[in-house]
Design a protein around this motif. Sequence first.
Motif, mmCIF file in Angstrom:
data_model
loop_
_atom_site.group_PDB
_atom_site.id
_atom_site.type_symbol
_atom_site.label_atom_id
_atom_site.label_comp_id
_atom_site.label_asym_id
_atom_site.label_seq_id
_atom_site.Cartn_x
_atom_site.Cartn_y
_atom_site.Cartn_z
ATOM 1 N N GLY A 105 15.535 28.941 -5.218
ATOM 2 C CA GLY A 105 16.928 29.505 -5.870
ATOM 3 C C GLY A 105 18.104 28.494 -5.058
ATOM 4 O O GLY A 105 18.627 29.816 -4.890
ATOM 5 N N ILE A 106 17.129 26.922 -4.824
ATOM 6 C CA ILE A 106 17.959 26.704 -3.999
ATOM 7 C C ILE A 106 19.702 26.777 -3.864
ATOM 8 O O ILE A 106 20.071 26.532 -4.685
ATOM 9 C CB ILE A 106 17.616 25.806 -2.543
ATOM 10 N N LEU A 107 20.944 27.382 -2.935
ATOM 11 C CA LEU A 107 22.248 26.725 -3.180
ATOM 12 C C LEU A 107 22.229 26.256 -2.255
ATOM 13 O O LEU A 107 23.063 26.393 -1.320
ATOM 14 C CB LEU A 107 22.279 28.154 -3.492
ATOM 15 N N PRO A 108 22.924 24.647 -2.608
ATOM 16 C CA PRO A 108 23.326 24.112 -1.786
ATOM 17 C C PRO A 108 25.097 24.792 -1.411
ATOM 18 O O PRO A 108 25.845 24.813 -1.779
ATOM 19 C CB PRO A 108 23.531 22.338 -2.117
ATOM 20 N N ARG A 109 25.179 24.200 0.352
ATOM 21 C CA ARG A 109 26.718 24.568 0.820
ATOM 22 C C ARG A 109 27.926 23.995 -0.196
ATOM 23 O O ARG A 109 28.527 24.946 -0.019
ATOM 24 C CB ARG A 109 26.687 23.975 1.877
ATOM 25 N N GLU A 110 27.875 23.100 -0.368
ATOM 26 C CA GLU A 110 28.980 22.288 -1.252
ATOM 27 C C GLU A 110 28.888 23.071 -2.449
ATOM 28 O O GLU A 110 30.542 23.190 -2.567
ATOM 29 C CB GLU A 110 29.530 21.411 -1.866
ATOM 30 N N LEU A 111 28.126 23.451 -2.998
ATOM 31 C CA LEU A 111 28.488 24.306 -4.599
ATOM 32 C C LEU A 111 28.089 25.545 -4.592
ATOM 33 O O LEU A 111 29.135 25.894 -5.074
ATOM 34 C CB LEU A 111 26.855 23.952 -5.574
ATOM 35 N N ALA A 112 28.107 26.119 -3.088
ATOM 36 C CA ALA A 112 28.827 27.932 -3.102
ATOM 37 C C ALA A 112 30.504 27.605 -2.911
ATOM 38 O O ALA A 112 30.823 28.660 -3.442
ATOM 39 C CB ALA A 112 27.931 27.639 -1.847
ATOM 40 N N ILE A 113 30.390 27.031 -2.020
ATOM 41 C CA ILE A 113 32.233 26.766 -1.382
ATOM 42 C C ILE A 113 32.997 26.119 -3.072
ATOM 43 O O ILE A 113 33.137 26.798 -3.186
ATOM 44 C CB ILE A 113 32.282 25.964 -0.731
ATOM 45 N N ASN A 114 32.704 25.461 -3.832
ATOM 46 C CA ASN A 114 33.464 25.131 -5.127
ATOM 47 C C ASN A 114 32.942 26.125 -6.015
ATOM 48 O O ASN A 114 34.466 26.195 -6.703
ATOM 49 C CB ASN A 114 32.446 23.555 -5.690
ATOM 50 N N ALA A 115 32.134 26.279 -5.868
ATOM 51 C CA ALA A 115 32.251 27.697 -7.044
ATOM 52 C C ALA A 115 32.384 29.328 -6.250
ATOM 53 O O ALA A 115 31.827 30.095 -7.321
ATOM 54 C CB ALA A 115 30.807 27.871 -7.663
ATOM 55 N N SER A 116 32.576 29.545 -5.589
ATOM 56 C CA SER A 116 33.716 30.426 -5.199
ATOM 57 C C SER A 116 32.552 31.737 -5.160
ATOM 58 O O SER A 116 32.863 32.292 -5.096
ATOM 59 C CB SER A 116 34.932 31.235 -5.753
ATOM 60 N N VAL A 117 31.752 30.901 -4.557
ATOM 61 C CA VAL A 117 30.582 32.259 -3.982
ATOM 62 C C VAL A 117 31.406 33.029 -2.572
ATOM 63 O O VAL A 117 31.926 32.402 -1.826
ATOM 64 C CB VAL A 117 29.597 32.232 -4.285
ATOM 65 N N THR A 118 31.205 33.935 -2.804
ATOM 66 C CA THR A 118 31.294 34.863 -1.456
ATOM 67 C C THR A 118 30.357 35.640 -0.735
ATOM 68 O O THR A 118 29.278 36.183 -1.907
ATOM 69 C CB THR A 118 32.516 35.422 -2.156
ATOM 70 N N GLY A 119 30.548 36.309 0.955
ATOM 71 C CA GLY A 119 29.549 37.522 0.237
ATOM 72 C C GLY A 119 27.824 37.116 1.675
ATOM 73 O O GLY A 119 27.947 35.411 1.621
ATOM 74 N N PRO A 120 27.259 37.680 1.443
ATOM 75 C CA PRO A 120 26.177 37.340 2.005
ATOM 76 C C PRO A 120 26.051 35.984 1.572
ATOM 77 O O PRO A 120 24.887 34.837 2.200
ATOM 78 C CB PRO A 120 24.561 38.230 1.476
ATOM 79 N N MET A 121 25.904 35.521 -0.305
ATOM 80 C CA MET A 121 25.008 34.182 -0.721
ATOM 81 C C MET A 121 26.032 33.466 -0.184
ATOM 82 O O MET A 121 25.190 32.487 -0.427
ATOM 83 C CB MET A 121 25.336 34.474 -2.324
ATOM 84 N N LEU A 122 26.926 33.344 0.067
ATOM 85 C CA LEU A 122 27.735 32.229 1.070
ATOM 86 C C LEU A 122 27.161 32.046 2.512
ATOM 87 O O LEU A 122 26.492 30.962 2.524
ATOM 88 C CB LEU A 122 29.140 32.479 0.515
ATOM 89 N N ARG A 123 26.936 33.372 2.603
ATOM 90 C CA ARG A 123 26.835 32.277 4.411
ATOM 91 C C ARG A 123 25.176 32.304 4.133
ATOM 92 O O ARG A 123 24.551 31.272 5.569
ATOM 93 C CB ARG A 123 27.369 33.509 5.007
ATOM 94 N N ALA A 124 24.283 32.675 3.353
ATOM 95 C CA ALA A 124 22.915 32.418 3.821
ATOM 96 C C ALA A 124 22.878 30.233 2.768
ATOM 97 O O ALA A 124 22.090 29.861 4.494
ATOM 98 C CB ALA A 124 22.099 33.812 2.440
ATOM 99 N N SER A 125 24.033 30.429 2.512
ATOM 100 C CA SER A 125 23.690 28.563 2.789
ATOM 101 C C SER A 125 24.468 27.664 3.451
ATOM 102 O O SER A 125 24.731 26.516 3.475
ATOM 103 C CB SER A 125 25.193 28.513 0.978
#
Lengths: 211, 382
Positions: B218-238
Amino acid sequence: MEPLEQLRARAEASVPGAVLEIVPNACPADPPSLRVDPGHALAVAWFLRDDPQLRLDYASNVTGVDWPETVTKEKARVKRMVDGVVKEFETVVEKRRPGFLEAVYHLYSMELKQGPVILRQRTGDRDRAVTVASLTPVWRGAEFQEREIYDLYGIRFEGHQDLRRLLMWEGFEGHPMRRDYVEPDDYDYEPTPHADVLEKARKHYPAPPAS
Amino acid sequence: MSAAPPSAPLPAGAAIDRDLLEISLGPHHPSTHGVFRMDVVLDGERVVRLKPVFGYLHRNHEKLAEGMTYLSSMPFTDRLDYFCSMTNNWAYALAVEKLAGLQVPDRAQYIRVIVGELTRLLNHACLIGFLTHDMGAMGTPLMYAFREREKILDLFESLSGSRMMCNYMRFGGCRVDLSPAWLQAARKVVDDFPRFLDEFDALLTTNEIVMTRSQGVGILPRELAINASVTGPMLRASGVDYDLRKVDRYGIYDRFDFRVPLGEHGDVYDRIMIRFLEMRESLTILRQALREIPPGPILDPKSKLRGFRPRAGEVYGRIEAPKGELGFYLVSDGSPNPYRYRVRPPSLINLTILEDMCLGQLVADAVIILGSVDIVLGEVDR
């Protein structure tokens, strides 16, 4: 963060033909917002995201607001000729503001840790001209939120890949978050495949005895 | 466990080949953490399409709030993310305080930080418990987490009268004051928590099964995480350094010394580790707050419980809730009810990239990927 006036001038210079309007906010805690016409919204959004001074790479909150038609009554003085003499009368003038729907985007920058810039798009009216531009191609995070606005407010987002209802079921009529929404007295059951199965099953069994 | 997808992802409306299997995970399935459904198309055991279906718990919270006064929706915010009612209260109070220009007294700010960080502790501990439950550790780590959670809920109960539906904060402060005995009890919970955390850490983070199941999944790349407005621990894990406690410094978070842990790979394992590390940072904040809490009033004297009419205008207030950025967007027309009341739900928006993370993974991994997002359906569906 640069002043909104300057930002608007730069955005207008960068996107030819775009008309941006600053919408004042009566509350001083948050900045005024920037209204963009749906025709140029996507180009302006790309500019806001990629401009090196702004880098608004994060669409935090995307939501809709419903503004139904309002009629406000204001007192005005008019001059009228009565028996050859000009007299002033006080009358009530009705002011009509046509209704519209609004999509509001709160944009921040994760890279430069700045924001918000508040972007708004307005529809022409509330029934027919309800299409605005989808900004999901720029910010993927708007995908579900635009679907939710489509579901609850009935704004159509042009360019959205998968514009379906998000929270209400398929076949639901109306848009519950609108101010003038009247809920039905009685809901039909939610149409599920289960109903089809029951219908099929009924054919397998003889009709119930007439009583 | 992760390999290249054997077949290309299917677009949303495409007809399904006979060799593919379409299954509906949920809505009544223990691994979906509530009434949530995923329409999954499988090629063998690999996911080729995954469409989340929402709305089973939808009650149009926003519409209800438009029909009542500002204060009346405060108890309803408890029911959004029912694990973290304190932070929900806080986000809503923060937005209304911005709108009405209220100042929160120092003592109330400290109380908010204390209950907010306690909420983060219980949320993260339970999430790790649920996640290991999804991985097959049936119940045991979850019960350890619930044991600790219960101690924190006891504190909440003696403070607010309710374990989970606290309805504790008010515009411009808090509802009731802490007693010295409560502070003593809170210190004990905070002092005892590291022992549980060390034990939990030793049990799970180097556990072979946890590592095999979660690393590289379930790898979430950094750029996708920012672009998809992911926040919280999910975002910081990326690996994105974005914590509103540091960025906005809302409340009094600028007075505390704490660090923001970041992940490297953005996989499920990093998301577990981030939560462990965040709990340790929360404990640091709690120790400082419990030491420094000053005496004083707990409510802004300008705050009105009855006849409250904030000025016209619009605000967006946001805080770092345990699950991500929880925001409230309010439009006021000067009447006692909000004209528009909007909740920005971190759980829903973090699910945007669920399909991207699951494609090509095993269906059993889709379950733990969903678990690592950390959702609560009360907030997703509102």
